[in-house]
Design a protein around this motif. Structure first.
Motif, mmCIF file in Angstrom:
data_model
loop_
_atom_site.group_PDB
_atom_site.id
_atom_site.type_symbol
_atom_site.label_atom_id
_atom_site.label_comp_id
_atom_site.label_asym_id
_atom_site.label_seq_id
_atom_site.Cartn_x
_atom_site.Cartn_y
_atom_site.Cartn_z
ATOM 1 N N ALA A 114 1.016 -1.541 0.377
ATOM 2 C CA ALA A 114 -0.685 -0.126 0.251
ATOM 3 C C ALA A 114 0.793 1.606 0.249
ATOM 4 O O ALA A 114 0.784 2.206 -0.447
ATOM 5 C CB ALA A 114 -0.772 0.099 1.380
ATOM 6 N N ILE A 115 2.020 1.526 1.099
ATOM 7 C CA ILE A 115 2.672 2.337 0.604
ATOM 8 C C ILE A 115 4.387 2.855 -0.347
ATOM 9 O O ILE A 115 4.486 3.684 -0.081
ATOM 10 C CB ILE A 115 3.586 2.592 2.038
ATOM 11 N N THR A 116 3.423 2.114 -1.413
ATOM 12 C CA THR A 116 4.821 2.270 -2.689
ATOM 13 C C THR A 116 3.515 3.360 -3.106
ATOM 14 O O THR A 116 4.761 3.993 -4.384
ATOM 15 C CB THR A 116 4.090 1.605 -4.054
ATOM 16 N N VAL A 117 2.511 4.331 -2.848
ATOM 17 C CA VAL A 117 2.101 5.442 -3.040
ATOM 18 C C VAL A 117 2.035 6.009 -1.657
ATOM 19 O O VAL A 117 1.538 5.144 -0.353
ATOM 20 C CB VAL A 117 0.972 4.947 -4.152
ATOM 21 N N TRP A 118 1.494 6.971 -0.981
ATOM 22 C CA TRP A 118 1.490 7.777 -0.060
ATOM 23 C C TRP A 118 -0.054 7.506 0.002
ATOM 24 O O TRP A 118 -0.542 7.774 -0.128
ATOM 25 C CB TRP A 118 1.541 9.699 -0.196
ATOM 26 N N GLN A 119 -0.180 7.050 1.498
ATOM 27 C CA GLN A 119 -1.073 6.690 2.570
ATOM 28 C C GLN A 119 -0.915 7.792 3.339
ATOM 29 O O GLN A 119 -0.456 7.868 4.420
ATOM 30 C CB GLN A 119 -1.376 5.551 3.198
ATOM 31 N N ASP A 120 -2.232 8.124 4.408
ATOM 32 C CA ASP A 120 -2.083 8.947 5.328
ATOM 33 C C ASP A 120 -2.349 7.567 6.500
ATOM 34 O O ASP A 120 -3.635 6.748 6.512
ATOM 35 C CB ASP A 120 -3.900 9.078 5.601
ATOM 36 N N PRO A 121 -1.256 8.275 7.217
ATOM 37 C CA PRO A 121 -0.684 6.757 8.134
ATOM 38 C C PRO A 121 -2.072 5.931 9.707
ATOM 39 O O PRO A 121 -2.406 4.668 9.624
ATOM 40 C CB PRO A 121 -0.377 7.523 9.282
ATOM 41 N N ALA A 122 -3.010 6.964 10.017
ATOM 42 C CA ALA A 122 -4.576 7.090 10.324
ATOM 43 C C ALA A 122 -5.190 6.431 9.639
ATOM 44 O O ALA A 122 -5.942 5.209 10.060
ATOM 45 C CB ALA A 122 -5.338 8.118 10.880
ATOM 46 N N GLU A 123 -5.418 6.784 8.259
ATOM 47 C CA GLU A 123 -6.309 5.972 7.210
ATOM 48 C C GLU A 123 -5.688 4.793 7.381
ATOM 49 O O GLU A 123 -6.815 3.648 6.597
ATOM 50 C CB GLU A 123 -6.128 6.799 5.796
ATOM 51 N N LEU A 124 -4.193 4.031 6.620
ATOM 52 C CA LEU A 124 -3.738 3.265 6.439
ATOM 53 C C LEU A 124 -4.634 1.614 7.862
ATOM 54 O O LEU A 124 -4.359 0.206 7.610
ATOM 55 C CB LEU A 124 -2.497 3.373 6.458
#
Length: 342
Positions: free
Chosen positions: A44-54
């Motif tokens: 998933a983090i190969t593109v930017w993710q909001d940490p809380a949403e992840l």
């Protein structure tokens, strides 16, 4: 016993297409295979993710697995980042895979688009991580859609090259298990587009968390055309919709295909039942079927998400079991490569 590995990225809004195309099929494989089902948060983090949403999405995908019928006690359910062996083996595979192989991967081109120079290095090499996901457990089979088959073929190439380079027979060559026609579920608002969680209109999809009333509303408002439902003349000799018929009436065949998938019946049988009928009657039948199938899943997901501790416990226990399986295999790989361990 043969072993399956498969996973879903935790990017939220799992929908009917995810259920019919993947999760329902996994549930059915549980009695035939030793199964490992992963929430692939490293991918998933190969593109930017909001940490809380992840974190939220990781729990949501886990809840979907469990609510749909995956047995987290009998089989392994965990999130990828809890098992460091995935990243460790992926680095080794970065040194085994060839640039030419990665350059042929179509999904990087699709996901990076015109901004290729700004794409992360992780997005470029993530097929090697996918190979590590599979081979870290010596999985023999990988259920995938047709669009993911190329990744399993790359995993086979990496396994074969590793075995040949070091003169061992360590990794099996995993077999892709291609999902059927139900894997392609189209938008309720546009039958020419695939149902997607990224569509700005929530009415375009049936989410796995939708309750019965919302499922009914979305089907009732789904786009149709003014003609009665088609008959068998729309199908070819193999039971597939003819191209010209699909082009002319994409929404009709999308809804018929959804009904066929939910009822586990051939599309030809569904078309024979509803031939010549109006959409109003068909939509009511589809609503009843969808609510009966998905309503209980949505309710169970909501129950699980209201108690994150239960979900976290399943993931923690699954990660412990995943490490127990993968650690000896990773040590075997490190010994073959020549890494010195005390």
């Amino acid at each position: 016993m043969n072993r399956i590995f498969s996973g879903v990225q935790p990017t939220g809004n799992l929908h009917l297409g995810n259920y019919l195309g993947a999760i329902r099929n996994w549930v059915r494989l549980q009695d035939q295979f030793d199964c490992i089902f992963c929430i692939v948060d490293l991918h998933a983090i190969t593109v930017w993710q909001d940490p809380a949403e992840l974190r939220k999405s990781t729990r949501e995908v886990t809840a979907a697995y469990l609510a749909a019928g995956i047995d987290g006690k009998k089989h392994i359910v965990f999130n990828q980042s809890q098992v460091p062996g995935h990243a460790q083996l992926a680095w080794i595979f970065n040194c085994v895979a060839r640039l030419g192989w990665l350059n042929r991967m179509t999904q990087f081109k699709e996901k990076s688009g015109k901004q290729r120079e700004n794409a992360s290095a992780g997005l470029y090499v993530y097929p090697n991580l996918m190979a590590a996901d599979i081979l870290l457990y010596k999985a023999t089979h990988v259920p995938v859609g047709e669009d993911q088959k190329q990744h399993v073929e790359l995993a086979r190439d990496i396994a074969q090259k590793f075995n040949n380079d070091f003169g061992v027979n360590l990794f099996p060559l995993p077999e892709p298990m291609i999902q059927g026609a139900a894997a392609r579920v189209m938008s309720l608002r546009d039958g020419t587009k695939k149902m997607s969680k990224s569509d700005p209109s929530d009415m375009s999809r049936i989410n796995m968390t939708d309750d019965a009333d919302l499922v009914a509303q979305k089907i009732r408002k789904a786009k149709t055309d003014p003609h009665p439902l088609p008959g068998p003349e729309a199908l070819g000799a193999g039971g597939q919709v003819k191209d010209e018929a699909l082009t002319a009436r994409p929404e009709a065949f999308n809804l018929l295909g959804i009904y066929a998938a939910l009822s586990d019946r051939p599309l030809a049988a569904v078309i024979a039942e509803f031939e010549g009928k109006e959409f109003s009657a068909f939509k009511q039948a589809l609503t009843d079927l969808a609510v009966a199938t998905l309503g209980k899943i949505g309710n169970e997901m909501k129950r699980l998400l209201a108690d994150p501790a239960e979900i976290d416990g399943v993931l923690r226990h699954g990660a412990e079991r995943a490490r127990a399986v993968s650690t000896p295999i990773l040590r075997e790989v490190e010994d073959v490569v020549g890494f010195l361990r005390p």
